[in-house]
Design a protein around this motif. Structure first.
Motif, PDB file in Angstrom:
ATOM      1  N   PHE A  39       0.783  -1.176  -0.037  1.00 49.25           N
ATOM      2  CA  PHE A  39       0.026  -0.036  -0.115  1.00 49.25           C
ATOM      3  C   PHE A  39       0.730   1.266   0.032  1.00 49.25           C
ATOM      4  O   PHE A  39       0.432   2.128  -0.742  1.00 49.25           O
ATOM      5  N   VAL A  40       1.797   1.341   0.893  1.00 50.66           N
ATOM      6  CA  VAL A  40       2.670   2.299   0.997  1.00 50.66           C
ATOM      7  C   VAL A  40       3.624   2.767  -0.260  1.00 50.66           C
ATOM      8  O   VAL A  40       3.768   3.906  -0.828  1.00 50.66           O
ATOM      9  N   THR A  41       4.243   1.515  -0.951  1.00 51.74           N
ATOM     10  CA  THR A  41       4.985   1.577  -1.976  1.00 51.74           C
ATOM     11  C   THR A  41       4.282   2.060  -3.208  1.00 51.74           C
ATOM     12  O   THR A  41       4.875   2.492  -4.157  1.00 51.74           O
ATOM     13  N   ALA A  42       2.795   1.574  -3.328  1.00 53.29           N
ATOM     14  CA  ALA A  42       2.169   2.030  -4.509  1.00 53.29           C
ATOM     15  C   ALA A  42       2.023   3.391  -4.619  1.00 53.29           C
ATOM     16  O   ALA A  42       1.538   3.860  -5.667  1.00 53.29           O
ATOM     17  N   MET A  43       2.027   4.299  -3.693  1.00 53.73           N
ATOM     18  CA  MET A  43       1.891   5.708  -3.730  1.00 53.73           C
ATOM     19  C   MET A  43       3.265   6.245  -4.657  1.00 53.73           C
ATOM     20  O   MET A  43       3.047   7.368  -4.775  1.00 53.73           O
ATOM     21  N   PHE A  44       4.122   5.460  -4.980  1.00 55.13           N
ATOM     22  CA  PHE A  44       5.271   6.021  -5.646  1.00 55.13           C
ATOM     23  C   PHE A  44       5.457   5.297  -6.957  1.00 55.13           C
ATOM     24  O   PHE A  44       5.551   3.889  -7.045  1.00 55.13           O
ATOM     25  N   HIS A  45       5.285   6.037  -8.012  1.00 56.56           N
ATOM     26  CA  HIS A  45       5.227   5.362  -9.298  1.00 56.56           C
ATOM     27  C   HIS A  45       6.420   4.359  -9.685  1.00 56.56           C
ATOM     28  O   HIS A  45       6.293   3.533 -10.264  1.00 56.56           O
ATOM     29  N   ASP A  46       7.708   4.792  -9.128  1.00 57.50           N
ATOM     30  CA  ASP A  46       8.801   4.166  -9.479  1.00 57.50           C
ATOM     31  C   ASP A  46       9.030   2.925  -8.657  1.00 57.50           C
ATOM     32  O   ASP A  46       9.854   2.221  -8.977  1.00 57.50           O
ATOM     33  N   LEU A  47       8.329   2.579  -7.645  1.00 60.10           N
ATOM     34  CA  LEU A  47       8.191   1.487  -6.877  1.00 60.10           C
ATOM     35  C   LEU A  47       7.257   0.368  -7.449  1.00 60.10           C
ATOM     36  O   LEU A  47       6.820  -0.575  -6.621  1.00 60.10           O
ATOM     37  N   HIS A  48       6.991   0.491  -8.596  1.00 67.99           N
ATOM     38  CA  HIS A  48       5.794  -0.477  -9.029  1.00 67.99           C
ATOM     39  C   HIS A  48       6.117  -1.806  -8.956  1.00 67.99           C
ATOM     40  O   HIS A  48       5.188  -2.789  -8.561  1.00 67.99           O
ATOM     41  N   LEU A  49       7.308  -2.227  -9.047  1.00 66.52           N
ATOM     42  CA  LEU A  49       7.762  -3.807  -8.749  1.00 66.52           C
ATOM     43  C   LEU A  49       7.578  -4.038  -7.351  1.00 66.52           C
ATOM     44  O   LEU A  49       7.106  -5.408  -7.494  1.00 66.52           O
ATOM     45  N   LEU A  50       8.050  -3.370  -6.616  1.00 64.09           N
ATOM     46  CA  LEU A  50       7.808  -3.614  -5.089  1.00 64.09           C
ATOM     47  C   LEU A  50       6.603  -3.847  -4.521  1.00 64.09           C
ATOM     48  O   LEU A  50       6.125  -4.781  -3.861  1.00 64.09           O
ATOM     49  N   SER A  51       5.636  -2.894  -5.037  1.00 61.80           N
ATOM     50  CA  SER A  51       4.481  -2.952  -4.665  1.00 61.80           C
ATOM     51  C   SER A  51       3.343  -3.911  -5.429  1.00 61.80           C
ATOM     52  O   SER A  51       2.810  -4.516  -4.515  1.00 61.80           O
ATOM     53  N   SER A  52       3.674  -4.209  -6.567  1.00 58.46           N
ATOM     54  CA  SER A  52       2.955  -5.280  -7.343  1.00 58.46           C
ATOM     55  C   SER A  52       3.351  -6.696  -6.798  1.00 58.46           C
ATOM     56  O   SER A  52       2.549  -7.388  -6.615  1.00 58.46           O
ATOM     57  N   TRP A  53       4.735  -6.930  -6.376  1.00 58.89           N
ATOM     58  CA  TRP A  53       5.269  -8.386  -6.036  1.00 58.89           C
ATOM     59  C   TRP A  53       4.662  -8.480  -4.522  1.00 58.89           C
ATOM     60  O   TRP A  53       4.000  -9.649  -4.027  1.00 58.89           O
ATOM     61  N   GLY A  96       3.108   0.009 -13.936  1.00 60.03           N
ATOM     62  CA  GLY A  96       3.979  -0.600 -14.739  1.00 60.03           C
ATOM     63  C   GLY A  96       3.978  -2.358 -14.558  1.00 60.03           C
ATOM     64  O   GLY A  96       4.641  -2.849 -15.397  1.00 60.03           O
ATOM     65  N   GLY A  97       3.536  -2.748 -13.510  1.00 58.02           N
ATOM     66  CA  GLY A  97       3.334  -4.134 -13.370  1.00 58.02           C
ATOM     67  C   GLY A  97       4.324  -4.860 -12.745  1.00 58.02           C
ATOM     68  O   GLY A  97       5.313  -4.309 -12.280  1.00 58.02           O
ATOM     69  N   PHE A  99       6.560  -7.213 -13.982  1.00 53.40           N
ATOM     70  CA  PHE A  99       7.874  -7.073 -14.897  1.00 53.40           C
ATOM     71  C   PHE A  99       8.057  -5.677 -15.609  1.00 53.40           C
ATOM     72  O   PHE A  99       8.809  -5.762 -16.577  1.00 53.40           O
ATOM     73  N   GLY A 100       7.244  -4.834 -15.447  1.00 54.56           N
ATOM     74  CA  GLY A 100       7.289  -3.532 -16.251  1.00 54.56           C
ATOM     75  C   GLY A 100       8.770  -3.206 -16.352  1.00 54.56           C
ATOM     76  O   GLY A 100       9.462  -2.612 -15.248  1.00 54.56           O
ATOM     77  N   GLY A 101       9.416  -2.650 -17.540  1.00 49.48           N
ATOM     78  CA  GLY A 101      10.603  -2.250 -17.541  1.00 49.48           C
ATOM     79  C   GLY A 101      11.816  -3.181 -17.301  1.00 49.48           C
ATOM     80  O   GLY A 101      12.930  -2.548 -17.405  1.00 49.48           O
ATOM     81  N   VAL A 102      11.537  -4.291 -16.990  1.00 48.99           N
ATOM     82  CA  VAL A 102      12.438  -5.344 -16.416  1.00 48.99           C
ATOM     83  C   VAL A 102      12.675  -6.261 -17.941  1.00 48.99           C
ATOM     84  O   VAL A 102      14.014  -6.522 -18.078  1.00 48.99           O
ATOM     85  N   LEU A 103      11.905  -6.573 -18.410  1.00 46.07           N
ATOM     86  CA  LEU A 103      11.716  -7.550 -19.500  1.00 46.07           C
ATOM     87  C   LEU A 103      11.743  -7.023 -21.031  1.00 46.07           C
ATOM     88  O   LEU A 103      11.794  -7.498 -21.750  1.00 46.07           O
ATOM     89  N   GLY A 104      11.605  -5.657 -21.039  1.00 46.97           N
ATOM     90  CA  GLY A 104      11.370  -4.938 -22.334  1.00 46.97           C
ATOM     91  C   GLY A 104      12.460  -4.147 -22.813  1.00 46.97           C
ATOM     92  O   GLY A 104      13.569  -3.979 -23.042  1.00 46.97           O
TER      93      GLY A 104
END
Length: 104
Positions: A39-53, A96-97, A99-104
């Motif tokens: 919930f907390v990391t979802a408020m930061f756009h760049d932490l989408h990997l941490l928040s989604s996992w 970003g999901g 794997f967003g930015g990692v596999l692309g």
């Protein structure tokens, strides 16, 4: 006849039946921590990997905890953790999901 009250350290704070539930209590704690993290990391756009996992793992642990929970207190705490994990997961997916930015 008056009886002495003795504290029973063998049961958990979440157990209303007086029996210990170590697995359920562990799942409640893990779900609440992962839900708060997602919930907390979802408020930061760049932490989408941490928040989604963290949200995905929190949803899985919370769902299993609901499946094996015994008391209402455990279920209530699991629902709070599941809600936070779900919001964090979905916002992380929107930013970003998994794997967003990692596999692309």
């Amino acid at each position: 006849m008056a009886q002495a009250m003795r504290p029973d350290p063998g049961h958990s704070l979440l157990a209303t039946d007086g029996k210990p539930h170590p697995l359920q209590d562990t799942l409640v704690g893990v779900t609440l921590v992962l839900g708060a993290l997602a919930f907390v990391t979802a408020m930061f756009h760049d932490l989408h990997l941490l928040s989604s996992w963290a949200g995905l793992i929190g949803i899985i642990t919370g769902a299993y905890g609901q499946f094996i929970s015994v008391t209402t207190r455990e279920r209530f705490a699991l629902i709070v953790g599941l809600g936070a994990a779900g919001v964090g997961f979905f916002l992380g997916m929107a930013h970003g999901g998994l794997f967003g930015g990692v596999l692309g």
